[in-house]
Design a protein around this motif. Structure first.
Motif, PDB file in Angstrom:
ATOM      1  N   GLN A 131       0.788  -1.188   0.056  1.00 19.36           N
ATOM      2  CA  GLN A 131       0.144  -0.095  -0.031  1.00 19.36           C
ATOM      3  C   GLN A 131       0.889   1.201   0.020  1.00 19.36           C
ATOM      4  N   GLY A 135       0.397   4.281  -2.614  1.00 15.97           N
ATOM      5  CA  GLY A 135       0.052   5.558  -2.293  1.00 15.97           C
ATOM      6  C   GLY A 135       1.245   6.442  -2.933  1.00 15.97           C
ATOM      7  N   SER A 139       0.374   9.258  -5.771  1.00 18.69           N
ATOM      8  CA  SER A 139       1.010  10.623  -5.298  1.00 18.69           C
ATOM      9  C   SER A 139       1.589  11.297  -6.679  1.00 18.69           C
ATOM     10  N   ILE A 174      -7.964   9.902  -3.365  1.00 22.49           N
ATOM     11  CA  ILE A 174      -7.207   8.542  -2.385  1.00 22.49           C
ATOM     12  C   ILE A 174      -8.084   7.132  -2.462  1.00 22.49           C
ATOM     13  N   ALA A 177      -6.942   5.472  -5.530  1.00 24.94           N
ATOM     14  CA  ALA A 177      -5.764   4.692  -5.342  1.00 24.94           C
ATOM     15  C   ALA A 177      -6.229   3.222  -4.669  1.00 24.94           C
ATOM     16  N   ASP A 244      -3.498   3.630   5.803  1.00 26.63           N
ATOM     17  CA  ASP A 244      -2.264   3.775   5.189  1.00 26.63           C
ATOM     18  C   ASP A 244      -2.362   4.729   4.218  1.00 26.63           C
ATOM     19  N   LEU A 245      -3.024   4.649   3.192  1.00 29.82           N
ATOM     20  CA  LEU A 245      -3.103   5.376   1.987  1.00 29.82           C
ATOM     21  C   LEU A 245      -3.343   7.174   2.299  1.00 29.82           C
ATOM     22  N   MET A 249      -0.511   9.698   1.516  1.00 30.99           N
ATOM     23  CA  MET A 249      -0.679  10.418   0.311  1.00 30.99           C
ATOM     24  C   MET A 249      -0.809  11.780   0.723  1.00 30.99           C
TER      25      MET A 249
END
Length: 309
Positions: A131, A135, A139, A174, A177, A244-245, A249
């Motif tokens: 992940q 990310g 980005s 996000i 993603a 996490d993302l 990000m």
């Protein structure tokens, strides 16, 4: 009057006899015991500990101060909490798109044509990526001036959009993603389920004239219920624990507009901005309750459908 003790050999025979008579009943529990102990220690007990900590004012190191429901009352007046909750709802609604998308891709890949292994590898690729890497890739994809998405929008409209710097679009960027690897995960679940579809039922449906959507709806999907159940559960959990993302990000920005409940919990409990373990635990309890409502509702529906069959 006490019974005389059995000789050692007799006691051993009784013990062996008892084990033989109960072996089938006890053996599954012996195999399950290590996993159940680990689950209790690392999942069940921490859940109740979080609930207990949510009634305290605690920085994680000093003395706990009992404050009852004050942390929950504070949540009701916390604008950042409502922003995080709204973003989690958006995550949940859009993340569910991974289920039909993964199903369609799985049906496409469940064919015997030349080069299908290569296609499967390409679609499987997002699932094996960390992940963190996902990310960073997105980005750069959204980055102003040199990002591919920014350049494409600039080419089409004359003005690029800095997705991760705009409060209107950052959450959707996000989520896009996160959907990339999630669709791959759901695809794998449905590919496994399609391998277990009964071919005789498919052939019988074809003889009856079923084609296309009718075949999918009345023949294929009922046999994919176990895969669908797992897909919904992991998708709901993935949407609600989307930490996490967001951290990689945007770090919750701009101006906290991309926060979700899991990230806000981290900010309050463990980051340099908070160290409020009790308040963070209260957020975690709310997040857990929301997650259990969705998952329990779906489990109940699955159970009811199975009981009606």
């Amino acid at each position: 009057m006490t019974r005389p003790a059995l000789p050692a050999s007799s006691a051993e025979r009784v013990s062996r006899s008892w084990w033989r008579s109960n072996q089938r009943r006890l053996a599954p529990w012996l195999f399950l015991a290590p996993g159940m102990i680990m689950f209790a220690v690392y999942v069940i007990i921490p859940i109740f500990q979080s609930m207990w900590i949510s009634f305290y004012d605690w920085d994680g190191l000093g003395e706990k101060i009992w404050i009852g429901l004050d942390n929950y009352r504070e949540l009701l007046d916390d604008d950042a909490f409502y922003t995080s909750l709204k973003n989690n709802v958006i995550w949940l609604v859009l993340y569910l798109l991974a289920i039909p998308a993964g199903l369609m891709i799985a049906i496409f890949l469940n064919q015997n044509v030349w080069g299908m292994r290569l296609y499967k590898s390409l679609f499987f690729f997002p699932f094996v990526i960390s992940q963190v890497v996902v990310g960073l890739m997105f980005s750069w994809f959204y980055a102003p001036d040199f990002g591919l998405f920014y350049r494409l929008i600039e080419l089409l409209t004359g003005q690029g959009i800095a997705v991760l710097a705009d409060e209107r679009y950052v959450t959707y960027g996000i989520i896009a993603a996160g959907l990339w690897p999630q669709i791959a995960y759901v695809m794998i679940l449905y590919l496994t389920g399609l391998n277990n579809v009964a071919p005789d039922q498919v052939e019988a449906a074809r003889l009856d004239g079923a084609r296309g959507w009718r075949m999918l709806w009345y023949v294929i999907l009922p046999q994919l219920r176990p895969a669908t159940f797992i897909a919904v559960v992991v998708t709901v959990i993935g949407a609600l624990r989307s930490f996490d993302l967001v951290s990689i990000m945007t770090d919750g920005g701009p101006y906290g507009s991309s926060r979700v409940l899991s990230f806000y919990m981290y900010e309050q409990a463990l980051s340099e901005y908070g160290y409020r373990m009790g308040y963070g635990a209260a957020i975690a309890v709310v997040l857990f309750a929301i997650m259990m409502v969705f998952i329990s509702g779906f489990i109940w529906k699955m159970w009811r459908d199975e009981a009606e069959r």
